[in-house]
Scaffold this motif. Structure first.
Motif, mmCIF file in Angstrom:
data_model
loop_
_atom_site.group_PDB
_atom_site.id
_atom_site.type_symbol
_atom_site.label_atom_id
_atom_site.label_comp_id
_atom_site.label_asym_id
_atom_site.label_seq_id
_atom_site.Cartn_x
_atom_site.Cartn_y
_atom_site.Cartn_z
ATOM 1 N N MET A 92 -8.480 -16.663 -10.561
ATOM 2 C CA MET A 92 -8.132 -15.917 -11.611
ATOM 3 C C MET A 92 -8.114 -14.382 -11.315
ATOM 4 N N SER A 93 -7.420 -13.549 -11.728
ATOM 5 C CA SER A 93 -7.311 -12.250 -11.519
ATOM 6 C C SER A 93 -8.344 -11.363 -12.566
ATOM 7 N N GLU A 94 -8.479 -10.083 -11.866
ATOM 8 C CA GLU A 94 -9.325 -9.204 -12.560
ATOM 9 C C GLU A 94 -8.566 -8.526 -13.698
ATOM 10 N N LEU A 95 -9.369 -8.193 -14.485
ATOM 11 C CA LEU A 95 -8.781 -7.683 -15.890
ATOM 12 C C LEU A 95 -8.458 -6.117 -15.642
ATOM 13 N N ARG A 96 -7.289 -5.531 -15.640
ATOM 14 C CA ARG A 96 -6.933 -4.128 -15.584
ATOM 15 C C ARG A 96 -6.501 -3.659 -16.830
ATOM 16 N N THR A 97 -6.779 -2.277 -17.141
ATOM 17 C CA THR A 97 -6.155 -1.886 -18.457
ATOM 18 C C THR A 97 -5.254 -0.723 -18.283
ATOM 19 N N ALA A 98 -4.235 -0.589 -19.135
ATOM 20 C CA ALA A 98 -3.467 0.707 -19.222
ATOM 21 C C ALA A 98 -3.273 1.116 -20.581
ATOM 22 N N VAL A 99 -3.611 2.319 -20.721
ATOM 23 C CA VAL A 99 -3.402 2.819 -22.045
ATOM 24 C C VAL A 99 -2.150 3.818 -22.434
ATOM 25 N N HIS A 100 -1.669 3.687 -23.238
ATOM 26 C CA HIS A 100 -0.352 4.272 -23.891
ATOM 27 C C HIS A 100 -0.373 5.028 -25.085
ATOM 28 N N PRO A 101 0.144 6.146 -25.268
ATOM 29 C CA PRO A 101 0.032 7.339 -26.367
ATOM 30 C C PRO A 101 -0.090 6.304 -27.606
ATOM 31 N N ASP A 102 0.910 5.640 -27.908
ATOM 32 C CA ASP A 102 1.060 5.040 -29.466
ATOM 33 C C ASP A 102 1.466 3.750 -29.228
ATOM 34 N N ALA A 103 1.776 2.918 -30.487
ATOM 35 C CA ALA A 103 2.232 1.769 -30.439
ATOM 36 C C ALA A 103 3.680 1.417 -29.961
ATOM 37 N N ARG A 104 4.264 2.502 -30.566
ATOM 38 C CA ARG A 104 5.982 2.679 -29.829
ATOM 39 C C ARG A 104 5.999 2.494 -28.401
ATOM 40 N N THR A 105 5.405 3.479 -27.940
ATOM 41 C CA THR A 105 5.401 3.639 -26.443
ATOM 42 C C THR A 105 4.832 2.463 -25.655
ATOM 43 N N LEU A 106 3.820 1.889 -26.207
ATOM 44 C CA LEU A 106 3.290 0.821 -25.742
ATOM 45 C C LEU A 106 4.329 -0.323 -25.790
ATOM 46 N N ALA A 107 5.070 -0.685 -26.842
ATOM 47 C CA ALA A 107 6.298 -1.700 -26.953
ATOM 48 C C ALA A 107 7.254 -1.355 -25.817
ATOM 49 N N GLU A 108 7.695 -0.163 -25.738
ATOM 50 C CA GLU A 108 8.733 0.254 -24.938
ATOM 51 C C GLU A 108 8.340 0.003 -23.575
ATOM 52 N N ALA A 109 7.229 0.469 -23.253
ATOM 53 C CA ALA A 109 6.784 0.346 -21.780
ATOM 54 C C ALA A 109 6.648 -1.249 -21.481
ATOM 55 N N THR A 110 6.184 -2.166 -22.395
ATOM 56 C CA THR A 110 5.858 -3.416 -22.154
ATOM 57 C C THR A 110 7.230 -4.045 -21.972
ATOM 58 N N ALA A 111 8.109 -3.756 -22.721
ATOM 59 C CA ALA A 111 9.549 -4.459 -22.678
ATOM 60 C C ALA A 111 10.017 -4.120 -21.183
ATOM 61 N N GLY A 112 9.852 -3.108 -20.643
ATOM 62 C CA GLY A 112 10.361 -2.854 -19.277
ATOM 63 C C GLY A 112 9.577 -3.500 -18.284
ATOM 64 N N ARG A 113 8.123 -3.831 -18.530
ATOM 65 C CA ARG A 113 7.471 -4.615 -17.572
ATOM 66 C C ARG A 113 8.109 -6.218 -17.744
ATOM 67 N N VAL A 114 8.256 -6.619 -18.903
ATOM 68 C CA VAL A 114 8.722 -7.898 -19.312
ATOM 69 C C VAL A 114 10.086 -8.196 -18.349
ATOM 70 N N LEU A 115 11.068 -7.201 -18.496
ATOM 71 C CA LEU A 115 12.450 -7.318 -17.729
ATOM 72 C C LEU A 115 11.939 -7.435 -16.196
ATOM 73 N N ASP A 116 11.146 -6.589 -15.981
ATOM 74 C CA ASP A 116 10.970 -6.621 -14.334
ATOM 75 C C ASP A 116 10.381 -7.845 -14.035
ATOM 76 N N VAL A 117 9.359 -8.457 -14.829
ATOM 77 C CA VAL A 117 8.754 -9.877 -14.433
ATOM 78 C C VAL A 117 9.924 -10.876 -14.431
#
Length: 248
Positions: free
Chosen positions: A1-26
């Motif tokens: 099992m992996s260790e928990l890592r945290t990334a903080v984003h300025p707001d919910a919209r930025t979080l959604a957009e950044a996560t979308a990019g991560r999803v596409l990369d995976v």
């Protein structure tokens, strides 16, 4: 099992957009490796916001969506067309922008199809086993490249709630839930061991009302009290936060 890592984003919209990019990369990396990809989706505001961001991303064409398997970690056991269902909300968020193969979009069974959430759970297990067989896997589970999860203010993930016996289930399985403290009371949910079978598990959290639950997850609170604290992906576990959910 992996260790928990945290990334903080300025707001919910930025979080959604950044996560979308991560999803596409995976998904792109998975298809580069083996020609296929899979993702386990969640409901809630952040889950649907990420899907909408994926659907409008200019990079979405990097993924061959016809070769992506889409699963859900939980579902509300209601009529199939109900707006409460995660599957329905996901379809609305995507809006037809992704050329998914309908046979590879694995919605959990509804009250139109089954008489109980337990029957719907058993059907989903059969669907998982069939996908695993098509992939040539040794066991009854297909590969999950990524699982997206929300986190409730009470610390719940999927439909695994604090103080309920489902949280402590040791099998990687799908269960019927009849006593959800959030309506509707009847649901279908993956257990923590099944959620944790994913290569990567990301918790998506926005809202100041969830800061206490986030703190409990980061502190490694008992799973019976904070189910989200029991989430761990095989390769990666990310707690992706909007600033307001990060607390002090």
């Amino acid at each position: 099992m992996s260790e928990l890592r945290t990334a903080v984003h300025p707001d919910a919209r930025t979080l959604a957009e950044a996560t979308a990019g991560r999803v596409l990369d995976v998904l792109t990396a998975a298809q580069d490796e083996r020609g296929e990809a899979s993702v386990v989706l969640t409901g809630g505001g952040m889950g649907t916001a990420v899907l909408a961001a994926v659907a409008t991303s200019p990079d979405r064409s990097a993924v061959d969506w016809s070769r992506v398997d889409v699963w859900w970690s939980d579902e509300r056991f209601t009529e199939g067309a109900s707006a409460e269902r995660n599957c329905v909300q996901a379809a609305e968020a995507v809006g037809g922008a992704l050329a998914l193969d309908p046979d590879r979009v694995h919605c959990m069974g509804s009250a139109d199809e089954f008489t109980s959430p337990e029957e719907a759970a058993e059907d989903y297990l059969r669907e998982l086993a069939a996908a695993a067989a098509r992939e040539g896997r040794d066991g009854p589970l297909p590969r999950f490249d990524l699982s997206l999860l929300g986190l409730g203010p009470d610390g719940h993930v999927a439909s695994l709630f604090s103080g309920r016996p489902h949280v402590h289930e040791e099998r990687a399985t799908v269960l019927g839930v009849r006593d959800s403290p959030k309506p509707p009371p009847q649901r279908v949910s993956m257990t923590l061991p099944l959620i944790n079978a994913a290569e990567r598990v990301w918790l998506l959290v926005a809202g100041a009302e969830k800061a206490q639950a986030v703190a409990a997850v980061r502190a490694g609170a008992p799973v019976g009290r904070t189910p989200g604290a029991g989430v761990r992906g095989a390769q990666e576990t990310l707690l992706l936060l909007a600033r307001d959910a990060a607390g002090a």
